[in-house]
Structures are given as C-alpha cells and as structure tokens.
Design an enzyme around this catalytic site. Structure first.
Site, PDB file in Angstrom:
ATOM      1  N   ASN A  49      -4.056  -7.615  33.896  1.00 37.48           N
ATOM      2  CA  ASN A  49      -3.099  -8.249  32.988  1.00 37.48           C
ATOM      3  C   ASN A  49      -2.762  -9.618  33.563  1.00 37.48           C
ATOM      4  O   ASN A  49      -1.993  -9.725  34.509  1.00 37.48           O
ATOM      5  CB  ASN A  49      -1.834  -7.382  32.866  1.00 37.48           C
ATOM      6  CG  ASN A  49      -0.778  -8.062  32.011  1.00 37.48           C
ATOM      7  OD1 ASN A  49      -1.055  -9.036  31.319  1.00 37.48           O
ATOM      8  ND2 ASN A  49       0.435  -7.535  32.053  1.00 37.48           N
ATOM      9  N   LYS A  55      -1.084 -11.936  32.254  1.00 35.18           N
ATOM     10  CA  LYS A  55       0.213 -12.469  31.807  1.00 35.18           C
ATOM     11  C   LYS A  55       0.003 -13.920  31.328  1.00 35.18           C
ATOM     12  O   LYS A  55      -1.053 -14.211  30.776  1.00 35.18           O
ATOM     13  CB  LYS A  55       1.254 -12.320  32.922  1.00 35.18           C
ATOM     14  CG  LYS A  55       1.296 -10.874  33.447  1.00 35.18           C
ATOM     15  CD  LYS A  55       2.422 -10.560  34.365  1.00 35.18           C
ATOM     16  CE  LYS A  55       2.316  -9.097  34.792  1.00 35.18           C
ATOM     17  NZ  LYS A  55       3.436  -8.657  35.610  1.00 35.18           N
ATOM     18  N   HIS A  66       5.094  -3.650  27.647  1.00 33.45           N
ATOM     19  CA  HIS A  66       5.229  -4.084  29.047  1.00 33.45           C
ATOM     20  C   HIS A  66       6.702  -4.387  29.326  1.00 33.45           C
ATOM     21  O   HIS A  66       7.427  -4.869  28.447  1.00 33.45           O
ATOM     22  CB  HIS A  66       4.361  -5.320  29.288  1.00 33.45           C
ATOM     23  CG  HIS A  66       4.252  -5.657  30.738  1.00 33.45           C
ATOM     24  ND1 HIS A  66       5.251  -6.314  31.415  1.00 33.45           N
ATOM     25  CD2 HIS A  66       3.278  -5.398  31.639  1.00 33.45           C
ATOM     26  CE1 HIS A  66       4.892  -6.452  32.680  1.00 33.45           C
ATOM     27  NE2 HIS A  66       3.688  -5.895  32.847  1.00 33.45           N
ATOM     28  N   GLU A 110       8.068  -6.723  30.736  1.00 27.91           N
ATOM     29  CA  GLU A 110       8.462  -8.115  30.452  1.00 27.91           C
ATOM     30  C   GLU A 110       8.716  -8.296  28.961  1.00 27.91           C
ATOM     31  O   GLU A 110       9.606  -9.055  28.562  1.00 27.91           O
ATOM     32  CB  GLU A 110       7.389  -9.074  30.985  1.00 27.91           C
ATOM     33  CG  GLU A 110       7.409  -9.106  32.513  1.00 27.91           C
ATOM     34  CD  GLU A 110       6.061  -9.327  33.176  1.00 27.91           C
ATOM     35  OE1 GLU A 110       5.119  -9.799  32.520  1.00 27.91           O
ATOM     36  OE2 GLU A 110       5.962  -9.021  34.386  1.00 27.91           O
ATOM     37  N   GLU A 156       4.805   1.754  35.229  1.00 27.47           N
ATOM     38  CA  GLU A 156       5.053   0.583  36.070  1.00 27.47           C
ATOM     39  C   GLU A 156       6.539   0.525  36.417  1.00 27.47           C
ATOM     40  O   GLU A 156       7.356   0.082  35.589  1.00 27.47           O
ATOM     41  CB  GLU A 156       4.704  -0.701  35.317  1.00 27.47           C
ATOM     42  CG  GLU A 156       3.260  -0.786  34.883  1.00 27.47           C
ATOM     43  CD  GLU A 156       2.847  -2.231  34.647  1.00 27.47           C
ATOM     44  OE1 GLU A 156       1.861  -2.637  35.247  1.00 27.47           O
ATOM     45  OE2 GLU A 156       3.522  -2.941  33.888  1.00 27.47           O
ATOM     46  N   GLY A 195       5.340  -7.535  40.488  1.00 25.89           N
ATOM     47  CA  GLY A 195       5.370  -8.904  40.971  1.00 25.89           C
ATOM     48  C   GLY A 195       6.257  -9.109  42.189  1.00 25.89           C
ATOM     49  O   GLY A 195       6.548 -10.240  42.567  1.00 25.89           O
ATOM     50  N   SER A 206       2.435  -4.304  41.864  1.00 27.12           N
ATOM     51  CA  SER A 206       1.983  -4.798  43.168  1.00 27.12           C
ATOM     52  C   SER A 206       0.785  -4.028  43.715  1.00 27.12           C
ATOM     53  O   SER A 206       0.694  -3.782  44.926  1.00 27.12           O
ATOM     54  CB  SER A 206       3.144  -4.808  44.175  1.00 27.12           C
ATOM     55  OG  SER A 206       4.150  -5.716  43.753  1.00 27.12           O
TER      56      SER A 206
HETATM   57  O1  G3H Z   1       0.903  -5.550  34.122  1.00 24.37           O
HETATM   58  C1  G3H Z   1       0.909  -5.624  35.329  1.00 24.37           C
HETATM   59  C2  G3H Z   1       2.100  -5.336  36.087  1.00 24.37           C
HETATM   60  O2  G3H Z   1       3.215  -5.941  35.531  1.00 24.37           O
HETATM   61  C3  G3H Z   1       1.975  -5.473  37.562  1.00 24.37           C
HETATM   62  O3  G3H Z   1       2.047  -6.808  37.977  1.00 24.37           O
HETATM   63  P1  G3H Z   1       1.808  -7.126  39.527  1.00 24.37           P
HETATM   64  O4  G3H Z   1       0.510  -6.472  39.891  1.00 24.37           O
HETATM   65  O5  G3H Z   1       1.767  -8.610  39.618  1.00 24.37           O
HETATM   66  O6  G3H Z   1       2.956  -6.502  40.265  1.00 24.37           O
END
Ligand code: G3H
Length: 256
Positions: A10, A12, A98, A100, A170, A176, A216
């Site tokens: 992803n 983003k 998600h 977010e 998640e 993140g 993460s």
């Molecule tokens: O969609 C992915 C997640 O929000 C995980 O993000 P991350 O691997 O940067 O923590």
C-alpha cells in the site's frame, strides 16, 4: 487448512507515474520468470495505476489494487473514483476501510460496508481493513472494536463474496510508527477476528478466509509474524516503497 498468503504493497500517497515506472521496472526485473507461493499485490495511487498496469498488467504473479473506491456507480460525486472505472486498469483488488480513511476522511462502518459490497458486485476483491487505536486497546476495548468493525463491515456478504475478500488487521498504533505488534499480540487478534467470522459466516468460511497483518512490517520481522498460524500475509506501507525491501518481506514471509 491451507490459505495462500497475500502480500500487498500500500503505497498510500506516494509515487506518481514516473516513480511508479521506476519501481515497476525494477520489481519486474527481480520477479520475472519466478513463481511465488503467495499472491503479490501492489496498490499505487489512482493516477499511477495506468503506468503500473502498462508494465505489470500482464505479469501473472502480480495483481494491482486501488487504495479506495466509491460506493456509488457514477454521478455527481466530485473527486471520487468508481469500482467500474478501476476495472479498466486491470485492478483486481481494492483496499477499503483503511484506518487513514476512517480517521482522516471520516469513513464509517456503514460507508465501508457499502464500498465492500459495491466492490464485490463488480467482482473486485476487497482488502477490508480493521484495527484498534492505542487508546481503545489500553481501555480494554480491543474485542469490542474488532467485533463492531467485522460485523458491520462484512454485513450482507454471501459466502462467495466473503471468500473473495481479504481482511487486513492493522492495529492503528503500529501503522507507520515502527512499533510492530508482537507476534503473540498479532496472532491473538487474528485468531479473535477469525472467531468473529466463524460466528457470522460459519466455521468453514472462517477457516478459509485470508487475514493479513499490517503495521510496520519490515524484512526483519516478516518471518516471525508470518509464521503465526492465523496470519496469512501482510499489508505493507513504508517498507513496500522500495522494490528490494518489498521483495525481501515476501521472500522472508512466504519462503518458496
Ligand atoms: O496499509 C498499510 C499499513 O497502514 C501499514 O503501514 P506501515 O507498514 O507503513 O506501518
């Protein structure tokens, strides 16, 4: 019960078309002529899907995902993209719900459910995200939050639709932040989510549905997390932005 692991990148709001081209060509050079014991999915921003499809669209081991879609078919919805439009770009998966989208754009369980159902109506595979905040976990509300998200988000799906859906657990506090859930925490939550699916759809469906972990995930922790019996792959943000890092996670998480 064998469940094929699924590793999804992803991105983003990262990588426009030119950076997508660089990634896609580099990743392709690393994976072409190889077979993997897992599904590999890449979710660029909408404007980069065309470039990704041009380079990766015919690669059987890789599928494309969108990071969102509208719950509506067409019409006066400024700024929205329909699931039907995405299908023209060889997009087979769509990330929905998600954290977010929930936290920043106010998407409710009801809206997310409408999107999941719309995606299935158009034969796309939702990657349906759930997860608790740190405050909710510390207040002892983990199970209540997951129960509500699963029950509302998957409401009205047939068994076939359910099994073409991937759940991504998640924990918001791990996204993140560099703080990963421990393998024990992740396994416990995944087993609980599977039990919720069993309550709603029956034990057989629960045993078959794939539940990814996200938050993460890195090459250094992928093997331990993916060794957990109820974890069926990963949804990766930051560590998926670099081709070798994404490939390392796949290779460590789903060794051939
Ligand atoms: O969609 C992915 C997640 O929000 C995980 O993000 P991350 O691997 O940067 O923590």
């Amino acid at each position: 019960m064998f469940r094929k692991p699924i590793f999804a990148a992803n991105w983003k709001m990262n990588k426009g078309p030119s950076e997508t081209e660089d990634f896609a060509r580099s990743f392709l050079s690393k994976v072409q002529n190889r077979t993997f014991p897992c599904d590999i999915v890449i979710a660029p921003p909408f404007v980069s899907l065309s470039k990704a499809a041009e380079i990766l669209g015919n690669v059987s081991s890789i599928a494309l995902a969108a990071q969102n879609c509208s719950q509506f078919d067409s019409g006066a919805y400024t700024g929205e993209i329909s699931a039907m439009m995405l299908k023209e770009f060889f997009v087979h998966y769509v990330i929905l719900g998600h954290s977010e989208r929930r936290a920043i754009y106010g998407e409710t369980d009801e809206v997310i459910n409408a999107k999941v159902r719309k995606a299935r109506e158009l034969n796309m595979k939702p990657i349906f995200c759930i997860g608790e905040t740190l405050e909710e976990r510390e207040a002892g509300k983990l199970e209540k939050v997951l129960r509500t998200q699963v029950s509302a988000g998957l409401q009205g799906l047939s068994e076939r639709d359910l099994l073409d859906t991937v759940i991504a657990y998640e924990p918001v506090w791990a996204i993140g932040t560099g703080v990963t859930a421990s393998a024990a925490q992740a396994q416990e939550a995944h087993a609980f989510v599977r039990s919720l699916v069993a309550e709603q759809f029956g034990a057989d469906s629960a045993a078959k549905i794939r539940i990814q972990y996200g938050g993460s995930v890195k090459p250094s922790n992928a093997a331990e997390l993916m060794a957990c019996p109820d974890i069926d792959g990963a949804l990766i943000g930051g560590a998926s932005l670099e081709p070798q890092s994404f490939l390392d996670i796949i290779e460590k998480g789903a060794p051939a």
